[in-house]
Design a protein around this motif. Sequence first.
Motif, PDB file in Angstrom:
ATOM      1  N   UNK A 119       0.837  -1.211   0.000  1.00  0.00           N
ATOM      2  CA  UNK A 119       0.000   0.000   0.000  1.00  0.00           C
ATOM      3  C   UNK A 119       0.866   1.252   0.000  1.00  0.00           C
ATOM      4  N   UNK A 120       1.961   1.210   0.754  1.00  0.00           N
ATOM      5  CA  UNK A 120       2.887   2.341   0.833  1.00  0.00           C
ATOM      6  C   UNK A 120       3.386   2.739  -0.561  1.00  0.00           C
ATOM      7  N   UNK A 121       3.720   1.718  -1.341  1.00  0.00           N
ATOM      8  CA  UNK A 121       4.235   1.951  -2.687  1.00  0.00           C
ATOM      9  C   UNK A 121       3.207   2.671  -3.569  1.00  0.00           C
ATOM     10  N   UNK A 124       2.494   6.458  -2.050  1.00  0.00           N
ATOM     11  CA  UNK A 124       3.601   7.399  -2.236  1.00  0.00           C
ATOM     12  C   UNK A 124       3.739   7.863  -3.696  1.00  0.00           C
TER      13      UNK A 124
ATOM     14  N   UNK B 117      10.978   3.209  -7.083  1.00  0.00           N
ATOM     15  CA  UNK B 117      10.128   2.436  -6.155  1.00  0.00           C
ATOM     16  C   UNK B 117      10.876   2.104  -4.868  1.00  0.00           C
ATOM     17  N   UNK B 120      11.095   5.219  -2.828  1.00  0.00           N
ATOM     18  CA  UNK B 120       9.728   5.543  -2.406  1.00  0.00           C
ATOM     19  C   UNK B 120       9.346   4.754  -1.157  1.00  0.00           C
ATOM     20  N   UNK B 121       9.696   3.489  -1.156  1.00  0.00           N
ATOM     21  CA  UNK B 121       9.373   2.606  -0.035  1.00  0.00           C
ATOM     22  C   UNK B 121      10.046   3.084   1.259  1.00  0.00           C
ATOM     23  N   UNK B 124       8.498   6.765   2.311  1.00  0.00           N
ATOM     24  CA  UNK B 124       7.122   6.728   2.813  1.00  0.00           C
ATOM     25  C   UNK B 124       7.019   6.133   4.218  1.00  0.00           C
ATOM     26  N   UNK B 127       5.837   8.617   6.600  1.00  0.00           N
ATOM     27  CA  UNK B 127       4.389   8.910   6.647  1.00  0.00           C
ATOM     28  C   UNK B 127       3.659   7.965   7.595  1.00  0.00           C
ATOM     29  N   UNK B 128       3.913   6.639   7.450  1.00  0.00           N
ATOM     30  CA  UNK B 128       3.088   5.687   8.199  1.00  0.00           C
ATOM     31  C   UNK B 128       3.695   5.239   9.518  1.00  0.00           C
TER      32      UNK B 128
END
Lengths: 154, 154
Positions: A119-121, A124, B117, B120-121, B124, B127-128
């Motif tokens: 979901x993160x991928x 973002x 990607x 990005x992982x 992010x 964020x979470x």
Amino acid sequence: MSPAGLYIHHSSKEELLYRISLRGHQVALEVISVAAATSADPAQRLTAMMRAFVRHHARHHTTARVLNYELGSLSSEHHREVVEIRRGIERLMLETVEAGVASGQFHTSNPRLTSVALLSLTVDVARWFRSGLPWTPEEIADHFCELALRMAGA
Amino acid sequence: MSPAGLYIHHSSKEELLYRISLRGHQVALEVISVAAATSADPAQRLTAMMRAFVRHHARHHTTARVLNYELGSLSSEHHREVVEIRRGIERLMLETVEAGVASGQFHTSNPRLTSVALLSLTVDVARWFRSGLPWTPEEIADHFCELALRMAGA
């Protein structure tokens, strides 16, 4: 509608953010639910969900940024309501990964953390996507579906 | 230091954001560069970079959110300077993925999008990640290293 016009209809900035957040999250849940319903096969299901969610976050990246980064500005009651919708999205992804592990199609030592990463991928994408990139939302979605199957150990 | 105290030392909010962004990005570049320098082997190098960057973004998630979501509030000159540092981080990841493809250790149809990607992982995570999750930053880093090698087709 002008900013002044918007304020006539909403009692506060928080109320306006809540309306945008609620609707945006409802749409996101629907997009991923519709994709999940297209197949009972975990690998096909995961691919459909990733494709739909990546495209959604690329195409609507401006709105998606507001939805994902302004959660902390909601009142605690509104925050709870929106987080409940997010939990629905998270459950859908976790169920899909767990179904694949149960059927022997996926192999991962931590299905929950893998589903968080999947979901993160997608989420973002809204941060880094912009016009002028060498890839269309569809090309990004294609590649991310391939990455998702690898991450799930398909 | 009080908010008023801060404003005495910085001419504007933008200047303050710029100082935080510049320093934060310099530290991030250093963290991933040090990790990249630990091995010439692409798989070991990718693992070290992912581990360091995931831990960094989990531990410093509040600052990392500011760095990643407030870029648009910088002046165009300051924005260019910070983006240049981000490009250095992106180049480092792309070079690592391309080195693995060249050596035959990695297999990906799109090294550039795969490296987007991978970063990005890690980004992010800011964020979470929150306290109270069932995983420590180290456990998340361990699992994400495994996912990264899969994504790179190791």
